[in-house]
Design an enzyme around this catalytic site. Structure first.
Site, PDB file in Angstrom:
ATOM      1  CG  ASP A 200      -1.794   1.318   1.299  1.00 54.94           C
ATOM      2  OD1 ASP A 200      -2.412   1.363   0.162  1.00 54.94           O
ATOM      3  OD2 ASP A 200      -1.826   1.985   2.301  1.00 54.94           O
ATOM      4  CB  SER A 201       0.077   4.720  -0.802  1.00 58.97           C
ATOM      5  OG  SER A 201      -1.135   4.711   0.049  1.00 58.97           O
TER       6      SER A 201
ATOM      7  CB  CYS B 273      -2.727   1.221  -2.928  1.00 64.67           C
ATOM      8  SG  CYS B 273      -2.862   2.773  -3.146  1.00 64.67           S
TER       9      CYS B 273
ATOM     10  CD  GLU C 242      -2.715   8.590   6.892  1.00 59.86           C
ATOM     11  OE1 GLU C 242      -1.827   9.367   6.988  1.00 59.86           O
ATOM     12  OE2 GLU C 242      -2.578   7.742   6.043  1.00 59.86           O
TER      13      GLU C 242
ATOM     14  CB  CYS D 244     -10.059   5.165  -0.442  1.00 58.00           C
ATOM     15  SG  CYS D 244      -8.708   5.829   0.146  1.00 58.00           S
TER      16      CYS D 244
ATOM     17  CG  HIS E  51      -6.917   6.155   4.433  1.00 52.72           C
ATOM     18  ND1 HIS E  51      -6.007   5.404   3.631  1.00 52.72           N
ATOM     19  CD2 HIS E  51      -6.080   6.753   5.399  1.00 52.72           C
ATOM     20  CE1 HIS E  51      -4.766   5.833   3.971  1.00 52.72           C
ATOM     21  NE2 HIS E  51      -4.861   6.403   4.905  1.00 52.72           N
TER      22      HIS E  51
HETATM   23  N1  DGL Z   1      -3.999   3.885  -0.279  1.00 52.98           N
HETATM   24  C1  DGL Z   1      -4.607   4.884  -1.036  1.00 52.98           C
HETATM   25  C2  DGL Z   1      -5.955   4.539  -1.761  1.00 52.98           C
HETATM   26  O1  DGL Z   1      -6.476   3.283  -1.433  1.00 52.98           O
HETATM   27  C3  DGL Z   1      -5.100   6.149  -0.179  1.00 52.98           C
HETATM   28  C4  DGL Z   1      -4.149   6.922   0.475  1.00 52.98           C
HETATM   29  C5  DGL Z   1      -3.019   7.417  -0.357  1.00 52.98           C
HETATM   30  O2  DGL Z   1      -3.593   8.487  -1.258  1.00 52.98           O
HETATM   31  O3  DGL Z   1      -1.944   7.330  -0.983  1.00 52.98           O
HETATM   32  O4  DGL Z   1      -6.149   4.830  -2.721  1.00 52.98           O
END
Ligand code: DGL
Length: 266
Positions: free
Chosen positions: A13-14, A76, A156, A188, A190
């Site tokens: 993931d990011s 992600c 976050e 997403c 989050h």
């Molecule tokens: N993990 C990213 C997503 O699911 C969200 C956070 C980011 O922008 O890196 O799109």
């Protein structure tokens, strides 16, 4: 050396958000060990261009391959939207799954859900990946999408409820609420943390769909169909991050309810 079945599952993931996917994978596959890679040095991906997200995603995948994973989940949504087929073409012999098609495949088993809302980052929404996948499965679906970039930051900060989050939800979703969808995809990593407050905003008639749950189920199916289920003991999970491991360790508590050990800088 491990046998292939005993090798860990890789998730990238990011940053921390993919822990929502990690949690579902652990629920669906408690006998598998997981290596989680969070590209915390380069987060967020959701505001970056497709080419940049591909470049980062390829680097993440190469790292996980070096660590000996047997299958990879692109947790992600932004990376799944921008880079999944790009990665699959480069590694045709590795099982690589994203978070978009599992929830779309589920939706296609529910033809009564005709009006579909999708929310996610700017890059995910602009890529059209969800829209294309849904319409490819059923061209008659009525789809509305909305990028909600502030949600990542609210989560976050641990703002899962309260005035500021309510205002952000209303700012982004009041149009969609006027003509509500039958189902809303949380596109997403989050957003599952905002599931309750989003569900309260729309009311019970809107079914909220979390991609992580369907992704974990799909992964379990792929492992069992391909004889890749772990048939030995379970190794400890490990977490790799590209920035400070301590701040990652702290944030894990928000997403998982506990702090993880085994966090390494890579
Ligand atoms: N993990 C990213 C997503 O699911 C969200 C956070 C980011 O922008 O890196 O799109």
């Amino acid at each position: 050396m491990f046998s292939l079945n005993k090798n860990p599952i890789g998730i990238f993931d990011s940053g921390v958000g993919g822990l929502t996917v990690f949690a579902e994978v652990k629920k669906a596959l408690p006998n598998e060990s997981v290596f989680y890679l969070g590209d915390t040095a380069r987060v967020p991906y959701g505001s970056k261009s497709v080419n940049v997200v591909r470049h980062y995603s390829l680097a993440n995948l190469n790292l996980l391959i070096t660590l000996g994973v047997k299958a990879v989940v692109v947790a992600c949504n932004t990376a799944s939207a921008a880079a999944l087929s790009f990665l699959q073409e480069r590694f045709p012999n590795l099982k690589i799954i994203g978070v978009i098609s599992p929830v779309v495949e589920y939706l296609l088993t529910r033809p009564e859900l005709k009006r579909i809302g999708v929310i996610g980052t700017n890059t995910t929404m602009a890529s059209g990946a969800y829209q294309q996948a849904l319409l490819h499965g059923n061209k008659d679906l009525d789809i509305s999408v909305k990028a909600c970039p502030l949600f990542v930051h609210l989560v976050e900060e641990g703002l899962f409820k309260g005035k500021i989050t309510e205002m952000a939800i209303d700012m982004y979703l009041s149009e969609m609420k006027k003509n509500p969808p039958d189902a809303l995809i949380l596109g997403c990593t989050h957003y599952p943390m905002l599931r309750n407050i989003i569900s309260d905003y729309f009311g019970k008639k809107v079914e909220i769909l979390d991609t992580a749950f369907y992704t974990a189920k799909k992964l379990a199916g792929i492992l069992s169909e391909n004889g890749m289920v772990n048939d030995g003991s379970v190794e400890n999970d490990r977490f790799f991050v590209t920035d400070d491991p301590n701040s990652f360790r702290t944030t894990t508590e928000l997403f998982l309810g506990y702090k993880v050990d085994n966090v390494f800088h890579i």
